[in-house]
Design a protein around this motif. Sequence first.
Motif, mmCIF file in Angstrom:
data_model
loop_
_atom_site.group_PDB
_atom_site.id
_atom_site.type_symbol
_atom_site.label_atom_id
_atom_site.label_comp_id
_atom_site.label_asym_id
_atom_site.label_seq_id
_atom_site.Cartn_x
_atom_site.Cartn_y
_atom_site.Cartn_z
ATOM 1 N N UNK A 97 55.936 -25.502 62.841
ATOM 2 C CA UNK A 97 56.644 -23.949 62.972
ATOM 3 C C UNK A 97 58.182 -24.204 63.304
ATOM 4 N N UNK A 98 59.312 -24.512 63.448
ATOM 5 C CA UNK A 98 60.894 -24.747 63.645
ATOM 6 C C UNK A 98 60.764 -24.946 64.691
ATOM 7 N N UNK A 99 61.013 -23.092 64.585
ATOM 8 C CA UNK A 99 61.352 -23.040 66.445
ATOM 9 C C UNK A 99 60.799 -23.332 67.817
ATOM 10 N N UNK A 100 59.548 -24.170 67.663
ATOM 11 C CA UNK A 100 58.040 -24.313 68.434
ATOM 12 C C UNK A 100 57.906 -25.956 68.450
ATOM 13 N N UNK A 105 53.537 -26.289 68.964
ATOM 14 C CA UNK A 105 52.611 -25.878 67.223
ATOM 15 C C UNK A 105 51.276 -26.302 67.463
ATOM 16 N N UNK A 106 50.994 -27.907 68.187
ATOM 17 C CA UNK A 106 49.501 -27.965 68.480
ATOM 18 C C UNK A 106 48.976 -26.653 68.968
ATOM 19 N N UNK A 143 63.869 -32.333 66.496
ATOM 20 C CA UNK A 143 64.081 -33.900 67.336
ATOM 21 C C UNK A 143 63.446 -34.281 66.888
ATOM 22 N N UNK A 144 62.108 -34.119 65.830
ATOM 23 C CA UNK A 144 61.422 -36.111 65.411
ATOM 24 C C UNK A 144 61.828 -36.350 64.247
ATOM 25 N N UNK A 145 60.866 -37.832 64.152
ATOM 26 C CA UNK A 145 61.346 -38.929 62.708
ATOM 27 C C UNK A 145 60.248 -37.530 61.890
ATOM 28 N N UNK A 146 60.416 -38.379 60.447
ATOM 29 C CA UNK A 146 58.706 -37.495 59.805
ATOM 30 C C UNK A 146 57.867 -38.559 59.995
#
Length: 233
Positions: A97-100, A105-106, A143-146
Amino acid sequence: MAVIETKGLTKVYNKDQVPVHALNGVDLKIEKREFTAIVGPSGSGKTTLLNIIGGLDSPTDGTAIVQGTDLSTLSDSELINFRLQHIGFVFQAYNLIPVLTAIENVAFVMQMQGRPQKECNKKSRTLLEEVGLADKINKRPSALSGGQQQRVAVARALSSNPDFVLADEPTANLDSVSTADLLDMMADLNEKENMTFVFSTHDQRVIDRARRVVTLVDGKIAKDDVREEHPNA
Protein backbone atom coordinates in the motif's frame (compact mmCIF):
# COMPACT_ATOMS: atom_id res chain seq x y z
CA MET A 1 -2.77 -34.77 6.03
CA ALA A 2 -1.54 -32.66 3.12
CA VAL A 3 -1.54 -28.90 3.56
CA ILE A 4 -2.84 -28.55 -0.02
CA GLU A 5 -4.57 -31.15 -2.16
CA THR A 6 -6.21 -30.77 -5.55
CA LYS A 7 -8.37 -33.43 -7.17
CA GLY A 8 -9.20 -33.29 -10.87
CA LEU A 9 -8.70 -29.54 -10.87
CA THR A 10 -9.95 -28.02 -14.13
CA LYS A 11 -10.28 -24.40 -15.18
CA VAL A 12 -11.83 -23.25 -18.45
CA TYR A 13 -12.02 -19.58 -19.33
CA ASN A 14 -14.47 -18.17 -21.93
CA LYS A 15 -16.57 -21.34 -21.82
CA ASP A 16 -19.36 -19.78 -23.90
CA GLN A 17 -17.07 -18.25 -26.54
CA VAL A 18 -13.64 -19.64 -27.43
CA PRO A 19 -12.79 -21.93 -24.50
CA VAL A 20 -9.32 -21.66 -22.99
CA HIS A 21 -8.35 -24.69 -20.92
CA ALA A 22 -5.97 -23.36 -18.27
CA LEU A 23 -6.00 -26.51 -16.13
CA ASN A 24 -6.90 -30.04 -17.21
CA GLY A 25 -7.46 -32.39 -14.28
CA VAL A 26 -4.61 -31.53 -11.92
CA ASP A 27 -4.08 -33.89 -8.98
CA LEU A 28 -1.49 -32.52 -6.57
CA LYS A 29 -0.56 -32.83 -2.90
CA ILE A 30 1.68 -30.39 -1.04
CA GLU A 31 2.87 -31.50 2.39
CA LYS A 32 3.93 -29.29 5.27
CA ARG A 33 7.49 -27.91 5.07
CA GLU A 34 7.79 -28.29 1.30
CA PHE A 35 9.78 -25.79 -0.79
CA THR A 36 8.12 -26.40 -4.14
CA ALA A 37 8.30 -24.66 -7.51
CA ILE A 38 5.46 -24.90 -10.03
CA VAL A 39 7.06 -24.38 -13.44
CA GLY A 40 6.19 -24.52 -17.12
CA PRO A 41 5.92 -22.32 -20.21
CA SER A 42 3.70 -19.25 -20.33
CA GLY A 43 0.08 -20.33 -20.48
CA SER A 44 0.74 -23.67 -18.82
CA GLY A 45 -1.56 -22.88 -15.88
CA LYS A 46 0.94 -22.01 -13.13
CA THR A 47 -0.68 -18.80 -11.90
CA THR A 48 -4.17 -20.23 -12.34
CA LEU A 49 -3.23 -23.14 -10.09
CA LEU A 50 -1.82 -20.85 -7.42
CA ASN A 51 -4.86 -18.59 -7.60
CA ILE A 52 -7.24 -21.51 -7.09
CA ILE A 53 -5.38 -23.08 -4.18
CA GLY A 54 -5.11 -19.59 -2.71
CA GLY A 55 -8.85 -19.08 -2.93
CA LEU A 56 -8.47 -16.16 -5.35
CA ASP A 57 -10.19 -18.04 -8.19
CA SER A 58 -12.55 -20.99 -8.40
CA PRO A 59 -12.23 -24.12 -10.56
CA THR A 60 -14.60 -25.06 -13.35
CA ASP A 61 -14.45 -28.62 -12.06
CA GLY A 62 -12.58 -30.57 -9.40
CA THR A 63 -11.72 -29.55 -5.86
CA ALA A 64 -9.03 -27.62 -4.00
CA ILE A 65 -8.67 -28.72 -0.38
CA VAL A 66 -6.61 -26.58 1.99
CA GLN A 67 -5.96 -27.78 5.53
CA GLY A 68 -8.81 -30.24 5.11
CA THR A 69 -11.28 -27.61 3.91
CA ASP A 70 -12.83 -27.81 0.44
CA LEU A 71 -12.65 -24.18 -0.66
CA SER A 72 -15.74 -24.57 -2.86
CA THR A 73 -17.88 -25.07 0.26
CA LEU A 74 -17.06 -21.60 1.61
CA SER A 75 -19.13 -18.48 1.02
CA ASP A 76 -17.38 -15.36 -0.26
CA SER A 77 -17.07 -13.92 3.25
CA GLU A 78 -15.89 -17.24 4.67
CA LEU A 79 -13.30 -17.51 1.90
CA ILE A 80 -11.96 -14.03 2.65
CA ASN A 81 -11.57 -14.94 6.31
CA PHE A 82 -10.02 -18.32 5.44
CA ARG A 83 -7.37 -16.66 3.27
CA LEU A 84 -6.70 -14.14 6.01
CA GLN A 85 -6.16 -16.82 8.64
CA HIS A 86 -4.41 -19.56 6.66
CA ILE A 87 -2.59 -18.30 3.55
CA GLY A 88 0.26 -15.86 2.98
CA PHE A 89 0.67 -14.27 -0.45
CA VAL A 90 3.74 -12.83 -2.17
CA PHE A 91 3.07 -11.28 -5.58
CA GLN A 92 5.32 -10.31 -8.46
CA ALA A 93 4.20 -6.68 -8.21
CA TYR A 94 4.70 -6.58 -4.38
CA ASN A 95 1.17 -5.13 -3.87
CA LEU A 96 2.24 -2.90 -0.99
CA ILE A 97 0.00 0.00 0.00
CA PRO A 98 1.86 3.12 -1.24
CA VAL A 99 0.74 5.51 1.52
CA LEU A 100 1.77 3.15 4.33
CA THR A 101 5.25 2.67 5.73
CA ALA A 102 6.95 -0.72 5.78
CA ILE A 103 5.87 -1.41 9.35
CA GLU A 104 2.32 -0.28 8.60
CA ASN A 105 2.16 -2.53 5.52
CA VAL A 106 3.23 -5.55 7.56
CA ALA A 107 0.83 -4.70 10.40
CA PHE A 108 -2.12 -4.29 8.04
CA VAL A 109 -2.94 -8.01 7.76
CA MET A 110 -2.78 -8.48 11.53
CA GLN A 111 -5.05 -5.49 12.02
CA MET A 112 -7.56 -7.12 9.68
CA GLN A 113 -7.35 -10.21 11.90
CA GLY A 114 -8.38 -8.04 14.83
CA ARG A 115 -5.15 -8.25 16.80
CA PRO A 116 -4.26 -5.53 19.33
CA GLN A 117 -2.30 -2.64 17.86
CA LYS A 118 0.57 -3.11 20.29
CA GLU A 119 0.96 -6.74 19.17
CA CYS A 120 0.77 -5.72 15.50
CA ASN A 121 3.52 -3.14 15.91
CA LYS A 122 5.79 -5.46 17.91
CA LYS A 123 5.50 -8.39 15.53
CA SER A 124 5.85 -6.17 12.44
CA ARG A 125 9.06 -4.70 13.80
CA THR A 126 10.40 -8.18 14.61
CA LEU A 127 9.57 -9.52 11.13
CA LEU A 128 11.18 -6.56 9.38
CA GLU A 129 14.30 -7.05 11.49
CA GLU A 130 14.33 -10.73 10.50
CA VAL A 131 14.19 -9.87 6.79
CA GLY A 132 17.01 -7.35 7.17
CA LEU A 133 15.02 -4.12 7.10
CA ALA A 134 15.40 -2.88 10.67
CA ASP A 135 16.55 0.51 9.38
CA LYS A 136 13.70 0.84 6.83
CA ILE A 137 10.61 0.30 8.98
CA ASN A 138 9.37 3.87 8.57
CA LYS A 139 10.04 4.09 4.85
CA ARG A 140 7.22 4.05 2.32
CA PRO A 141 7.45 1.70 -0.71
CA SER A 142 8.56 4.52 -3.02
CA ALA A 143 11.70 4.94 -0.89
CA LEU A 144 12.61 1.24 -1.07
CA SER A 145 14.34 -0.77 -3.78
CA GLY A 146 12.53 -3.63 -5.51
CA GLY A 147 14.34 -6.18 -3.37
CA GLN A 148 13.47 -4.29 -0.20
CA GLN A 149 9.82 -4.01 -1.20
CA GLN A 150 9.66 -7.75 -1.83
CA ARG A 151 11.16 -8.36 1.61
CA VAL A 152 8.40 -6.24 3.11
CA ALA A 153 5.91 -8.32 1.13
CA VAL A 154 7.39 -11.52 2.57
CA ALA A 155 7.23 -10.11 6.10
CA ARG A 156 3.59 -9.17 5.49
CA ALA A 157 2.84 -12.68 4.20
CA LEU A 158 4.33 -14.18 7.36
CA SER A 159 2.63 -11.78 9.76
CA SER A 160 -0.64 -13.72 9.84
CA ASN A 161 1.07 -16.97 10.90
CA PRO A 162 -0.10 -18.70 7.70
CA ASP A 163 -0.15 -22.43 7.09
CA PHE A 164 1.79 -21.82 3.87
CA VAL A 165 3.01 -19.05 1.57
CA LEU A 166 2.12 -18.81 -2.12
CA ALA A 167 4.66 -16.82 -4.12
CA ASP A 168 3.71 -15.94 -7.71
CA GLU A 169 6.84 -15.01 -9.70
CA PRO A 170 8.35 -13.33 -6.62
CA THR A 171 11.75 -12.70 -8.24
CA ALA A 172 10.55 -11.50 -11.66
CA ASN A 173 11.33 -7.83 -10.96
CA LEU A 174 14.52 -8.37 -8.96
CA ASP A 175 18.20 -8.28 -9.89
CA SER A 176 20.49 -11.22 -9.22
CA VAL A 177 21.72 -10.00 -5.83
CA SER A 178 18.22 -9.23 -4.56
CA THR A 179 16.97 -12.58 -5.86
CA ALA A 180 19.74 -14.50 -4.10
CA ASP A 181 19.11 -12.61 -0.85
CA LEU A 182 15.35 -13.22 -1.05
CA LEU A 183 15.76 -16.94 -1.77
CA ASP A 184 18.29 -17.30 1.04
CA MET A 185 15.80 -15.71 3.41
CA MET A 186 12.90 -17.91 2.27
CA ALA A 187 15.04 -21.07 2.42
CA ASP A 188 16.10 -20.12 5.94
CA LEU A 189 12.47 -19.69 7.00
CA ASN A 190 11.65 -23.03 5.41
CA GLU A 191 14.47 -24.85 7.19
CA LYS A 192 14.36 -23.18 10.60
CA GLU A 193 10.67 -22.27 10.94
CA ASN A 194 9.28 -25.18 8.86
CA MET A 195 7.37 -22.68 6.71
CA THR A 196 5.83 -24.19 3.57
CA PHE A 197 6.51 -22.31 0.32
CA VAL A 198 4.91 -22.89 -3.08
CA PHE A 199 6.29 -20.83 -5.98
CA SER A 200 5.00 -20.19 -9.46
CA THR A 201 8.04 -19.25 -11.48
CA HIS A 202 9.96 -19.06 -14.74
CA ASP A 203 13.14 -18.13 -12.88
CA GLN A 204 15.86 -20.78 -13.08
CA ARG A 205 17.39 -19.37 -9.90
CA VAL A 206 14.22 -20.28 -7.99
CA ILE A 207 13.97 -23.65 -9.71
CA ASP A 208 17.55 -24.48 -8.77
CA ARG A 209 16.78 -23.85 -5.08
CA ALA A 210 13.49 -25.76 -4.96
CA ARG A 211 13.37 -29.18 -3.32
CA ARG A 212 10.45 -30.23 -5.50
CA VAL A 213 9.69 -29.09 -9.04
CA VAL A 214 6.24 -29.68 -10.54
CA THR A 215 6.13 -29.03 -14.28
CA LEU A 216 2.86 -28.04 -15.94
CA VAL A 217 2.34 -28.35 -19.69
CA ASP A 218 -1.01 -27.43 -21.26
CA GLY A 219 -2.67 -27.40 -17.87
CA LYS A 220 -1.50 -30.89 -16.88
CA ILE A 221 1.29 -32.15 -14.64
CA ALA A 222 3.97 -33.38 -17.03
CA LYS A 223 6.63 -34.07 -14.40
CA ASP A 224 6.92 -34.10 -10.62
CA ASP A 225 10.53 -34.15 -9.47
CA VAL A 226 11.25 -34.48 -5.74
CA ARG A 227 14.91 -33.61 -5.32
CA GLU A 228 15.43 -33.91 -1.59
CA GLU A 229 13.55 -34.22 1.63
CA HIS A 230 13.23 -31.30 4.02
CA PRO A 231 16.38 -31.20 6.19
CA ASN A 232 14.28 -31.35 9.38
CA ALA A 233 12.03 -34.19 8.16
